[in-house]
Each structure stands twice: as C-alpha cells, then as structure tokens.
Design a protein around this motif. Structure first.
Motif, PDB file in Angstrom:
ATOM      1  N   GLN A  53      15.722  -2.401  -8.314  1.00 61.37           N
ATOM      2  CA  GLN A  53      14.879  -1.207  -8.243  1.00 61.37           C
ATOM      3  C   GLN A  53      13.834  -1.340  -7.134  1.00 61.37           C
ATOM      4  N   TYR A  54      13.272  -2.534  -7.066  1.00 56.32           N
ATOM      5  CA  TYR A  54      12.217  -2.769  -6.066  1.00 56.32           C
ATOM      6  C   TYR A  54      12.794  -3.074  -4.683  1.00 56.32           C
ATOM      7  N   VAL A  69       9.241  -5.551   3.785  1.00 60.87           N
ATOM      8  CA  VAL A  69       8.636  -6.776   3.240  1.00 60.87           C
ATOM      9  C   VAL A  69       7.859  -6.449   1.960  1.00 60.87           C
ATOM     10  N   GLY A  70       7.194  -5.296   1.962  1.00 55.46           N
ATOM     11  CA  GLY A  70       6.493  -4.855   0.756  1.00 55.46           C
ATOM     12  C   GLY A  70       7.452  -4.729  -0.412  1.00 55.46           C
ATOM     13  N   GLY A  71       8.670  -4.217  -0.134  1.00 52.68           N
ATOM     14  CA  GLY A  71       9.691  -4.100  -1.181  1.00 52.68           C
ATOM     15  C   GLY A  71      10.048  -5.453  -1.746  1.00 52.68           C
ATOM     16  N   GLY A  75       0.827  -1.206   0.000  1.00 50.48           N
ATOM     17  CA  GLY A  75       0.000   0.000   0.000  1.00 50.48           C
ATOM     18  C   GLY A  75       0.860   1.255   0.000  1.00 50.48           C
ATOM     19  N   ILE A  76       1.889   1.259   0.851  1.00 54.73           N
ATOM     20  CA  ILE A  76       2.763   2.444   0.939  1.00 54.73           C
ATOM     21  C   ILE A  76       3.528   2.629  -0.381  1.00 54.73           C
ATOM     22  N   ILE A  77       4.051   1.533  -0.920  1.00 54.02           N
ATOM     23  CA  ILE A  77       4.830   1.631  -2.166  1.00 54.02           C
ATOM     24  C   ILE A  77       3.933   2.122  -3.314  1.00 54.02           C
ATOM     25  N   ALA A 107       9.394  -6.855  -5.513  1.00 53.79           N
ATOM     26  CA  ALA A 107      10.512  -7.425  -6.283  1.00 53.79           C
ATOM     27  C   ALA A 107      10.130  -8.801  -6.825  1.00 53.79           C
ATOM     28  N   TRP A 108       9.430  -9.555  -5.991  1.00 49.41           N
ATOM     29  CA  TRP A 108       8.979 -10.879  -6.442  1.00 49.41           C
ATOM     30  C   TRP A 108       7.974 -10.752  -7.581  1.00 49.41           C
ATOM     31  N   LEU A 109       7.081  -9.786  -7.447  1.00 46.36           N
ATOM     32  CA  LEU A 109       6.097  -9.581  -8.520  1.00 46.36           C
ATOM     33  C   LEU A 109       6.825  -9.303  -9.834  1.00 46.36           C
ATOM     34  N   HIS A 110       7.881  -8.504  -9.710  1.00 48.58           N
ATOM     35  CA  HIS A 110       8.669  -8.191 -10.905  1.00 48.58           C
ATOM     36  C   HIS A 110       9.331  -9.454 -11.448  1.00 48.58           C
TER      37      HIS A 110
END
Lengths: 359, 843
Positions: free
Chosen positions: A223-224, A196-198, A42-44, A202-205
């Motif tokens: 980047q992520y 953890v969001g980062g 959410g923050i990202i 990164a995993w999504l990427h």
C-alpha cells in the motif's frame, strides 16, 4: 565584458581535491536521502490529509510525528555538504548565492516557518484537525519552494554567463528561470522525494510505527510502496527530459562520448529499474537497497554533470592546497568516535525498549 | 571585490546578519548552558529523590528542545546563509582555513541534537542513571560544539600568529580563544539559569516554586560570578590584540561597555526582588525582566566584540567591506574600478561618473551602510556634507577614528563616490556663485604741491575671519589698525607728537595711540564685526583715519583703507547647516551644534550639554597657544584645528581649494579675501603657506616639543604619502612663525624662479610683515597695504577698494612711492632707496 573575467578567484583548499570530493559526495548522499524522506513524507501526509475520506488522516498523523526529527536531521546533514561545496566550488556557489540573495535568505525564513508548522502538526496541540491538515500542506509547499530555490542556486552556480544579469539586477532577486535543465531537474528531485518518502512510510509500517494503519492494509507494505512505484514510473520520462535539457557537452558526455559517465548513467537507470521491480514485488529491503544505490549513483552522475558544466572555467587541479591533513585526520577520528558514542547511547536507550520505547 | 555585492539598500548586509545573529547567539548559548542546567538539576533531583525536580526538568526539556532545535539550529543556518551573501570573501577565507573545524563542530552538533532527542524521548522510560548518562554526553557534545565554533569566532577578532604563519592551528588557538571560551561557557550556563527563573515562577505549588527559585539563584549567581573574570580577561586580551580599539575612539564600544557593566548589578538586584517577592505578582514580571537584562548582557558583549573588530571583519586581514589588506596598495595605485571583478565602469568619465560612483559605493560602503534603512543609514551620516566636504571626509575616513576602513582607490574614484552620494542619493546641487554688489568708493583729494602731511594706514590682517556664536567661540586675535603720519619734505619725518589720530568705521570710532616700537599710531582690539546690520553684507568696511593738530584741532590729513572682517568660515560644508546670515556667512546654530557634537564624540567631552547650562564654550580655554604651562597636553587651537582637519583634507590635487573650504578665500564666496598682488600673479595660498599637510605638520611639530600625544597621533594620521616635504617643514608657532617675503623675494627683488620654498618661517612676531618697518621707520604695510591685500589689490566688491589710499596719494595702485612716486613723501625724486631693509630672519 567577458563573463569569464568576473568569476572570482578561488581560495585555497585544505586537502586534495579528491578527498574533498569523496567527503562531499558521501555527506550529500546522506543529506539528499533525508531531504527526500522529508519532502516525500510531507507530500504523502498532505495527500492523506487532503483525501481524508479514506480514513487516512490517522496514518497521516502517525507519519507526521516523524517529520520534525526528519527535518532536524535534514537540516543538520545539509550543513556538511554545503560547507564542502563552498570550499570546493566557493567561487561559484558564493557568487550564485549573492546574485539570488533575497531568495536564498527567504529559504531560511521558509525553513523556520515550515519547521514550526511541522511541529504544530505533529504535536498533541489542541487545534482543530482541519487546521492541522492545512498546516502540513502549507509546510510541505514551503519545503518544495525551498527545494526550488536550492535547485535555482545549484544551476545558477554552473552558469557564469547568466551572472552577467547582475549588472541589470543587482538587488539579489535573480533567478535562473531561463535555464533549460531547471524544471526537469526540479521535477526529477520531487519525484525522487515521493519515491523515497514512499519507501520510508513503508518502513514505518513494517516497523509497526503506524498504529491503526493495520486497519487499512494489515497484511503487507505494498500500500505504501505504491507511492514509490508510481513516482519511479514517472521518474523515467522526467529523467529523459532532464537528460535532453542538459547542455550539449554534458548530454553527449552521458550518451556515449565518455564511457565511464555513460556507464554510470546506464547502471543508475538499471538500478532504478530494479528498485521498481522489487518495489512492485513488495520486497522492501531489497527495494530500499536498490533505491539507495540509485540515489548514490545519480549523485555521482550529478557531480559529473557539474564538472562538465564548469570545465570551461574551472580546473580543480589549479587550486592551491593548504595541506590541512592533520585536521582532516582529526575530523575523521572525531566523526568515528561520535558515531561510536551515539551507537552506545542508542544501546543504552533501547535497554527497556520492548516495554516503553515509542520512538 | 572578488565577489558581487548584494545591492540591498534598505537593509544593507549588516542589518540582516545582526537580526539573525542576535537571536542565534542568545539561543545557541542558551542551548549549551541549558544542557548543563537540565542534567545537573536532574542529577540533584535523583540524589535527593525529589520527583518534583525531575518533573520540572522534563517540562523544561520539552520547551528547550523546541527552542534550540527549531530556532537555534535554523538561525545558525540562517547566519551562515547570510554571511555567505553579505561577506562571501571573508566566509570563504574562514572556510578555507577552518573547514575541518567547522566539520568537527557539525559532528558535535549532530551528537548534541541526537542526545537531546534521546534525552527527551526517554524521560521516565529508562533507568534514571542511564538517562543521566545520556544527559552527560549531551552536555559534552554541546560544550564541544561551543569549543570549536568559539575558536573560529575569536579568530576573527584576534587572529594572532595566523597572520604570519597561515596555520589553522594558530588561528584556532588564538589569543582570545580561551578567555572567550570561558566567558561563553559561564555566560551560557547563566542564561539557562535566567530561563530557569521564568519557568520556575510559573510553578503553582509554592514549596516547589521556592525550591526551584533557590536552585536557580545558586546556579545563576555562580555562573555570573565565574563569567566575570573571563570577561575581564577577554577584554584585556582583545584590547591588546586590537591595538586598543576597545579603549579608543569608538563611542559604540563605550556604550556597549557601559551597558555590559551595568547589566551585572541590575541582574543581582532583580534576582533579589524575585526572591523577596516570592509568590507575588511582580515576581513573574521580574523573571522576564531578568531575561531581558540577560539579552542586554549578551548583546553588549557581542556588540563589543563586533565593534572592536572594526574596521576589519577578520582583524588585520579582511576589511569590513571584504577588501583584503594585501590589496590596498594595488587599489590605491591602479584604482578600485580597474582591480575589482564585478565592475562595469572601468574608466570614469563625466558620462558615467555617477554609475561608477554607484559601483564604488556598492563595493566599499554597502556591507555596513544602508540607504534609508533603520541602521547605519548613509543618508544620515552624510547629510551635513557638500560635495567637497564629503570628498574630504572620505579622504580622511578611517584614519582618526579607526573603526571604519579607509577609502581604497584613486582620487577620481573617491570623487565619483562622493558625487554619487551627494548628487544621486541626496539629490544636492553644487552651491552657486555668490553675486556681489559693486561698492562705490570715494577718495579724498590730495594735492602734491600743497599738502604737507601724508597719512597712511592699513589693517594688520588683510584677511580677518571672525567666528562668533553663542555656543562656542574661537576668540581669534581681532584685527588692529596702524597709521603713520608723515611730514612731507626732501627728508620726510614720521610725526608722533602733538597730533591726535582717530579712526572711524561707520558708527564706531576711537583714538589711536602711538607706539614707539612701531613708530606708528595703532588701535588694537578693533571690533571687527561691528554689528550685524553693518557687516553681514560688507566684509570690507572702509576705515577713515584722521590726523588733527592736538592744539589747534586743525585736520592735518585724512586717509581711508579697508578693514576686512568676514564671518565666512566654511564649517557648514562638512558640519551641516546653512549660513547664518543672508545665505552668505556666519555659523548657524545647527552647524555650531554639530561641531560640538563631533568634538564630544571624538574627544569625549560634554560640550553640547554644557552650553545649555553654562553658555559659550571658549576653545582657547583648553587650546591656548599662549600658555606657559609646559605640562599642558592640549594642542594649541591652530594646531588642533589644522591638524585634525588635515587628516581629512590632505592629499587633494587642488591644494588651495582645501584652504577655500574653511577660510574666506573661496572664489565663489561672499568674501574672496585673497585679493592682493600675489593673487593677480596666479599664486595660491599654498605657495607661501604650504599645503594643508605641511601647514599642519609645522604646527604639530612645535607641539611635539612638549610631547603632546595628540600631535604625534595626528602627524601619523596625516600620513607620509600626503605630506611630501614635511621633513623640511620647520616647527612653527601659530600667528608668529609665518612665511617670509624673502623666501621668494630674495634681496627684495622679483623672484627669479617659480620655486616656492615652503616651511621656512619668520622667527619672531616683531619680524612679521605686518609689524615690520624699514630703516627709516616706515612700516611695510604703510606702503604695501595689508597682508593678502597688497597693492595693487583687486577687491571683489570694487577693484580699487583696497587701493583707496595709494590711489589718493599717487593716482595709481602700485605700492606707495614705487614706480617713480618718491615725491609723494619726499617732494622730490630720489635716486636710491633705503626702504627695503629687512630683518625677516627665517628658521
């Protein structure tokens, strides 16, 4: 009036304390990871949408698509640890919840609204982009407020002395704002969420879920991971602040008085450091494992701090055990069967995954 | 008690829980039923190769996913958060017993939402057979989550053997578990069908719409039909388990049952409309109407379930206010304030009584009641009461109408609670003492040496309360007057022939008849309240009686006495309203209506409505003590009124205050009718009549001879603790079996002890003090005055008002002829008395 006299009498527990603890910690680790992913994402996403000059809006919306599912699992994985917490520490958590009942119920309201907003953001609804961007920001803010309310409750339950304020404020609006560890603890949690969001983004990427994101950074996931790295760096001073804000008993316990607990803290810090180094190197899998280990260790540590805070009023071994081991066994069997079935169904669903799967 | 109470006056706990519960229950059932509806519809579509159905299922699934995943799961969490803060104790009990059942439900729910997400995301993306297979698991998981949560929910109403064994298995597989599961299953599928109608009517293609509507009709009707036997089974089982709460006094349940039963035919009618009006505008409105009726159907069922659980939150274990059944005895003995944890005021003093009351209110009332809130507002429920009335109401609370918990605590705690509600929440002040104007009296001269005749008289009732209102009438026996004309002499004679005795009360007058049986002139059915202007301010009108020679018309003797009549009946203390007249007496319309309303509510009558069409309700037309019909099951009026109110008034420390609450004996009131010699010696009503429990139990015991069920029920509710000595109380008929003078005045002497034997009654009406005469035929009341106003009496309006007669004849207020005044009748002093013969045999 002595505040220890108002601590409610505990109910019996269904199995031994140790089993409850294992279940509580296990389920909480799963839950907190989802919580971190949710708030971190959410923050990202909010940051990407606010800073739209970098053409990050599209990525934000790609990440945003996952948030409803994350939220669904965050809420549902939260049920088990809260259930177990209410069983194991019922006399404390029920009391603190009543004292801050208005905020506690307000958190539910915020959950409903933020969930709706998240869907508004993630679905292909015909809203202007600027409205959608504001929507995710508001939803994220709401989620962080929910986190703050829960942090309040989790610290208020440890502080029976503060409960005496009930006799002045009995309308359910008590907060634990005078608690020294509240703010560091909350910031610690927010930082962990961003980190953890980062990793999650990164995993999504890495799993090729971010579509056009390749235009920004086509070659690697660093980047992520920057979100993770920066948040983890900030986490260290906040962690120290958190440690210092603990009451003397807990602080001394973690700084040498108790070897096991001090060791746990040191291993946790080292694990955090290693995840940082691995993150800087862009090694996503290893970084994730280290991060997961850190979260697990910190969860164990959190539990030790809770026990230390409550030790003057509560000895788990005084609780009456009602020996519901048969039900516990059934629960384990059901859990295993359901997991097997879900894996089986995922397998069914992934048979034509190569062609059509967009999950 | 174990936990703090969230002091949320406006909403209380119940409103918040109810608000979330209504949404959650509806959506949660819809989620379960919807899973079956979607998958079965998809399966049929695939078998028929009907792509339209598949498309419809897909669009429906999306809406369904949003609704169940956001609102279903979140309102579920919301419910849990709410019950945790509103009823932490009960929640803790449930968790302690069913945490693994809950955890299993959680696992199923995870399975449910995972499969729902897969079902939605993989529509058209995988082979339909595989897709349906996922759907089947989705149905199984959703039903299993219902299965587990249903066990816990039904446990709360019917814990069954768990109460004894404490086994979670017994609790889960409780008596209403299966019927509840069956009902909820088919109810859930029905709900999905109702939603199906809503989505179907918006389909633009008429062929497809018709096909979908037909499918929804089959689905909904089948579900509805299958749900009905389970509903019946559930209601039967629950009724047995809750000892008939479902069928007893709760008016809420009656309304809910009515709406539940009505919603079934209404649904059928609306479905027919939807089918008939295919393509019409009204079809869409009807689809939403159907959905609304579905909400009524759900709401009514849940309402019945919730209401029939009262006064418990977990039947026979935890009361609605989280007090455990096992703690009740301790609370009543030691007090709530000393037992509860979250209490600041452990001792009650005048200084902290309102604060203590507030703490008691918080613990005992706030879980269900609001203060100024939209539902169950305590201000509305208590607005009719004064302090004493409310204290009495709380004292009897939960006994007759068992859906509220009783009050748990000591008498002083109950009074503190009442004071908090009356003085703090209502800001009411205690009623002031009525100021009385002194009444002048004038006596007619009597010359002992010259006058040949002595005329003595008295009213048969020294206390006569008259209730008269257009809405309802008790028709209590009206007052009668007696007079005896005595020809003075060494051996006086009672004169009965050749004389005319008349009475005159203000504007009203009449001739009295002679009764051979009583050896006295009498006039019965004397209009007690003569007219409003006369009696409002004067509960003690003076009667003038005159004896004249029948042939010459010469006045032989005249005398005066008080003929009491008062409208001061304190119904208003509990039933609200003001005094009708002059802020002093009379039942106001508001009070009278409330009484009928209460009667209607408790006895399921329709009097309030009846009075609008047919006029006055006559209480004795049902509650008749003179009936000879042995099959009559209504209690007589005295037994009904005293029996019912004793439930609320029993056990009070100041026992006579109980009498003063309703009767005209209140020392602060307008009548103060207990004023005779016994009052002067410090005796109270209860010394002769017994306290309210014993008085009521005596009356009820008599009714029990005819096996009247209400008598049995009331005796039980009055309770053993509140009716000490009731086993010694003999059955009694009202107005007949009354206390005997000889209970205390053994052998007509002054009592030797302070003991007041209670419960021994005079056997027959003719032996009553008011009708009794001595061996010479002189009636007791001729010498002693009316009951409750025996000479020397102190009347509140003028201390000698009741003594006019004796003052006239002997110059003092002692009973006629006593204290050496034999010559009043005998003209000479007598050495021995023959007057105190009595046959006041008691039973």
């Amino acid at each position: 009036m002595n505040f220890s006299s108002i601590i409610p009498t505990a109910n019996s527990i269904p199995t031994s304390w140790e089993i409850l603890q294992v279940l509580l910690l296990l389920t909480f680790i799963i839950h907190i990871i989802f919580v971190n992913i949710l708030i971190g994402s959410g923050i990202i996403v909010s940051a990407y949408t606010v800073n739209s000059r970098k053409n990050t809006t599209l990525i934000a919306h790609q990440i945003g698509k996952t948030i409803p599912i994350t939220m669904a699992f965050t809420i549902n994985t939260g049920i088990a640890p809260l259930l177990l917490l209410q069983v194991a520490y019922g006399q404390f958590i029920f009391t603190s919840s009543v004292l801050m009942a208005v905020w506690w119920i307000f958190a539910v309201f915020l959950m409903v609204v933020s969930y709706c907003l998240i869907y508004v953001f993630s679905l292909k609804l015909k809203y202007k982009r600027s409205i959608k961007d504001r929507v995710i920001l508001i939803a994220t803010l709401m989620l962080t407020v929910i986190g703050f309310i829960i942090s309040n409750n989790m610290t208020l339950m440890l502080s029976p002395k503060t409960w005496m304020d009930y006799f002045n404020i009995s309308n359910g609006t008590l907060m634990n704002l005078t608690e020294p560890m509240l703010l560091p603890r909350y910031l610690h949690f927010i930082c962990a969420s961003i980190a953890v969001g980062g990793i999650f983004t990164a995993w999504l990427h890495k799993l090729n879920k971010l579509g056009n994101s390749k235009r920004i950074n086509p070659s690697n996931t660093r980047q992520y991971l920057k979100w993770f790295i920066r948040a983890t760096i900030i986490q260290f001073p906040i962690g120290i602040l958190f440690l210092l804000s603990l009451n003397p008993e807990a602080r001394e316990m973690l700084t040498g008085q108790d070897t096991y607990k001090t060791g746990l803290l040191i291993v946790g810090i080292l694990s955090g450091l290693s995840s940082l180094i691995l993150g800087c190197k862009g090694k996503l899998i290893q970084c994730t494992i280290a991060c997961f280990t850190t979260v697990s260790l910190m969860t164990l540590l959190r539990d030790q701090v809770r026990k230390t805070y409550l030790s003057p009023f509560f000895n788990p071994h005084d609780l009456v055990v009602s020996n519901q081991y048969n039900l516990f066994v059934i629960f384990i069997i059901v859990a295993v069967l359901v997991v097997i079935l879900l894996v089986y169904m995922l397998k069914i669903a992934s048979r034509k995954k190569g062609e059509t799967n967009q999950l | 008690m174990n936990y703090p109470v969230w002091e949320c006056y406006f909403t209380g706990g119940s409103l918040i829980v109810a608000a979330i519960a209504i949404i959650h229950v509806y959506i949660a059932h819809f989620a379960i039923g919807g899973s079956f509806f979607l998958v079965v519809t998809e399966y049929i579509g695939s078998r028929k190769q009907n792509k339209t159905l598949a498309k419809y299922v897909k669009s429906y699934t999306f809406f369904f996913m949003l609704l169940t995943m956001i609102f279903g799961s979140l309102t579920g969490v919301g419910m849990w958060f709410c019950i945790s803060v509103v009823s932490p104790s009960a929640t803790s009990t449930l968790l302690s017993n069913f945490v693994f059942a809950w955890a299993i439900e959680w696992i199923f729910f995870i399975g449910e939402i995972t499969t729902l997400l897969l079902y939605w995301y993989y529509f058209d993306k995988i082979d339909q057979k595989q897709h349906i297979r996922i759907g089947i698991f989705y149905c199984i998981f959703s039903w299993l989550s219902l299965f587990t949560i249903n066990g816990i929910l039904s446990f709360m109403l019917t814990p069954g053997k768990w109460i004894i064994t404490s086994s979670s298995w017994d609790g889960f597989f409780n008596p209403s578990m299966l019927p509840s599961l069956g009902f909820r299953t088919f109810f859930a599928t029905m709900l999905a069908g109702l939603f199906g109608f809503v989505s179907a009517v918006f389909v633009t293609n008429s062929d497809i719409r018709l096909e979908l509507i037909n499918w929804c009709v089959k689905w909904t009707l089948l579900s509805l039909i299958l749900s009905i036997p389970f509903l019946w089974w559930y209601l039967e089982v629950s009724s047995v388990q809750t000892e008939g709460t479902l069928t007893t006094l709760s008016p809420e349940i009656s309304i809910a049952k009515c709406s539940l039963y009505l919603s079934i035919p209404m649904m059928l009618i609306v479905i027919i409309f939807i089918v008939i009006n295919e393509g019409g505008r009204i079809q869409k409105i009807m689809a939403f109407t159907l959905l609304f009726i579905g909400i009524i159907y759900t709401g009514s069922f849940e309402w019945i379930r919730e209401s029939s659980r009262r006064p418990y939150i977990i039947s026979n274990y935890t009361y609605s206010n989280s007090i455990l059944l096992t703690d009740v005895a301790r609370l009543n003995t030691n007090g709530l304030l000393k037992t509860a944890k979250w209490v600041e005021n452990r001792q009650i003093s005048e200084h902290n009584v309102l604060e203590a009351g507030r703490e008691i209110f918080r613990i005992q009332c706030l879980s269900c009641h609001t203060v100024g809130g939209p539902v169950n507002c305590i201000l509305n429920h208590t607005k009719n009461f004064n302090l004493y009335g409310l204290d009495s109401q709380i004292s009897g609370q939960g006994k007759l109408r068992g859906y509220m918990p009783e009050f748990f605590g000591t008498d002083s705690e109950r009074m503190a609670l009442s004071r908090f509600i009356i003085e703090k929440l209502h800001s009411k002040n205690p009623s002031p003492v009525t100021k009385l104007k002194t009444k002048k009296i004038s006596t007619y001269p009597f010359d002992k040496t010259k006058d040949q005749y002595l005329l003595v008289g008295a009213a048969q009732y020294g206390i006569c309360e008259v209730q008269e209102h257009e809405l309802w009438a008790m028709d209590s026996p009206s007052n009668a007057i007696y007079a005896q004309l005595i020809l003075r002499g060494k051996i006086p004679k009672i004169v009965s022939e050749n004389v005319i005795v008349t009475y005159n009360i203000g504007r009203y007058s009449g001739e009295m008849l002679f009764s051979e049986e009583l050896s006295a002139f009498y006039a019965d059915q004397v209009q007690a309240i003569l007219d409003s202007s006369f009696s409002i301010c004067d509960p003690y009108p003076v009667t003038m009686i005159t004896a004249t020679d029948a042939s010459s018309g010469y006045i032989l003797a005249q005398s005066q006495f008080v003929m009491p009549a008062s409208r001061e009946i304190g119904c208003k203390h509990c039933h609200g309203g003001d005094w009708r007249y002059n802020n002093q007496n009379g039942i106001s319309t508001s009070t009278a209506e409330n009484i009928l309303k209460t009667h209607d509510k408790i006895s399921k009558t329709n009097f309030l409505q009846l009075t609008k069409n047919k006029g006055t309700v006559k209480c004795r037309s049902c509650h008749d003590e003179n009936t000879t019909d042995l099959s009559e099951k209504h209690l007589n009026l005295s037994a009904a009124i005293h029996g019912f109110h004793a439930v609320y008034l029993s056990g009070k420390k100041m026992e006579s205050q109980v009498c003063h609450t309703c009767h005209s004996t209140d020392y602060k009131g307008h009548t103060r009718s207990f004023r005779g010699v016994h009052c002067g010696t410090g005796l109270e009503c209860t010394n002769c009549h017994g306290n309210i429990s014993n008085l009521a139990i005596g009356l009820l015991k008599e009714e029990l001879k005819q096996d009247k069920p209400s008598a049995k029920m009331l005796i039980k509710q009055i309770g053993e603790n509140n009716s000490k000595g009731s086993d010694l109380v003999a059955p009694r008929k009202p107005w007949v079996n009354l206390p005997s003078c000889l209970n205390c005045h053994f052998d007509f002497k002054e009592p030797e002890t302070d003991e007041h034997p209670v419960g021994k009654w005079i056997k027959s009406e003719n032996s009553l003090f008011r009708r009794q005469a001595d061996e010479s035929g002189i009636m007791c009341i001729s010498c002693h005055g009316s009951p409750h106003a025996l000479y020397p009496s102190v009347n509140p309006y003028n201390e000698n008002l009741d003594n006019i007669s004796v003052l006239k004849y002997q110059g003092n207020t002692a009973p006629l002829g006593s204290a050496g005044n034999c010559e009043v009748c005998h003209t000479v002093d007598m050495t021995e008395s023959i007057h105190h013969f009595s046959n006041q045999n008691t039973q």
